[in-house]
Design a protein around this motif. Structure first.
Motif, short mmCIF file in Angstrom:
data_model
loop_
_atom_site.label_atom_id
_atom_site.label_comp_id
_atom_site.label_asym_id
_atom_site.label_seq_id
_atom_site.Cartn_x
_atom_site.Cartn_y
_atom_site.Cartn_z
N LEU A 112 15.16 51.79 88.46
CA LEU A 112 14.18 51.35 88.69
C LEU A 112 14.20 50.34 87.02
N GLU A 113 13.53 49.32 87.18
CA GLU A 113 13.84 48.39 86.06
C GLU A 113 12.44 48.63 85.20
N VAL A 114 12.44 49.41 84.14
CA VAL A 114 11.46 49.73 83.24
C VAL A 114 12.07 49.83 82.05
N ASP A 115 11.25 49.59 81.22
CA ASP A 115 11.68 49.81 79.57
C ASP A 115 10.70 50.65 78.78
N THR A 116 9.58 51.23 79.58
CA THR A 116 8.89 52.03 78.88
C THR A 116 8.53 53.06 79.96
N PHE A 117 8.01 54.44 79.48
CA PHE A 117 7.18 55.48 80.08
C PHE A 117 6.28 55.95 79.24
N SER A 118 4.93 56.24 79.29
CA SER A 118 4.04 56.68 78.44
C SER A 118 4.59 56.67 76.98
N SER A 119 4.82 57.44 76.18
CA SER A 119 5.08 57.18 74.65
C SER A 119 6.48 56.42 74.44
N GLY A 120 7.02 56.64 75.59
CA GLY A 120 8.60 56.16 75.40
C GLY A 120 8.66 54.50 75.40
N LYS A 121 9.33 53.90 74.57
CA LYS A 121 9.35 52.57 74.52
C LYS A 121 10.84 51.91 74.70
N SER A 122 11.78 52.97 74.90
CA SER A 122 13.19 52.36 75.07
C SER A 122 13.81 53.64 75.87
N THR A 123 15.21 53.56 76.02
CA THR A 123 16.07 54.60 76.47
C THR A 123 16.31 55.50 75.06
N LEU A 124 16.71 56.83 75.59
CA LEU A 124 17.23 57.70 74.23
C LEU A 124 18.34 57.38 73.69
N THR A 125 18.67 57.09 72.41
CA THR A 125 19.50 56.82 71.66
C THR A 125 20.62 57.80 71.97
N GLY A 126 21.83 57.53 72.54
CA GLY A 126 22.87 58.49 72.74
C GLY A 126 23.12 58.67 73.99
N MET A 127 22.35 58.37 75.13
CA MET A 127 22.23 58.66 76.44
C MET A 127 22.81 57.52 77.26
N ALA A 128 23.68 57.01 77.05
CA ALA A 128 24.31 56.04 77.47
C ALA A 128 24.90 56.39 79.07
N MET A 129 24.90 55.48 79.91
CA MET A 129 25.80 55.88 81.33
C MET A 129 27.08 55.70 80.95
N ARG A 130 28.25 56.51 81.59
CA ARG A 130 29.49 56.34 81.77
C ARG A 130 29.69 55.32 82.76
#
Length: 130
Positions: A112-130
């Motif tokens: 999904l092409e989203v950058d926000t969800f509720s109070s989340g304004k970005s992805t979680l730092t450190g949770m990169a995809m391999r």
């Protein structure tokens, strides 16, 4: 074995050593079963990946300290989904991102092409995809 009370009551342990010991038995069994699930998912191949690679799993609690009804420092396990794992992410109290940032990471994992969800304004730092 070794538990004579319910999980909910034991979670309100008030630092009672007997309740903590029983709660430990329950939580160790939960983690053992969760580990079994992850191993089973990792043993199933789907093309170039395992079922675990294809499945983003979130296990956690809405309370960091259930005995005090404290909802900070939540114990969250993120597994699978081709995220960068093998790490413990800890954030200072002044820099703690909202948990919803993790959910943004999960939504992006789904394509999904989203950058926000509720109070989340970005992805979680450190949770990169391999």
């Amino acid at each position: 074995r070794g538990v004579d009370d319910g999980w909910h009551n034991l979670s309100h342990h008030g630092r009672d050593p007997n309740k903590l010991a029983q709660l430990s038995i329950i939580e160790l069994e939960e983690m053992r079963l969760f580990g079994e699930l992850l191993k089973k998912l990792d043993s199933v191949r789907e093309g170039e990946h395992t079922l675990l690679d294809q499945t983003a799993i979130l296990l956690g609690s809405n309370l960091g300290n259930a005995s005090a009804h404290n909802n900070s420092n939540l114990p969250i396990i993120a597994a699978g989904g081709r995220f960068q794992h093998g790490q413990h992410l800890a954030f200072g109290t002044e820099t703690t991102p909202p948990l919803c940032n993790l959910l943004v990471s999960y939504l992006q994992h789904l394509g999904l092409e989203v950058d926000t969800f509720s109070s989340g304004k970005s992805t979680l730092t450190g949770m990169a995809m391999r």
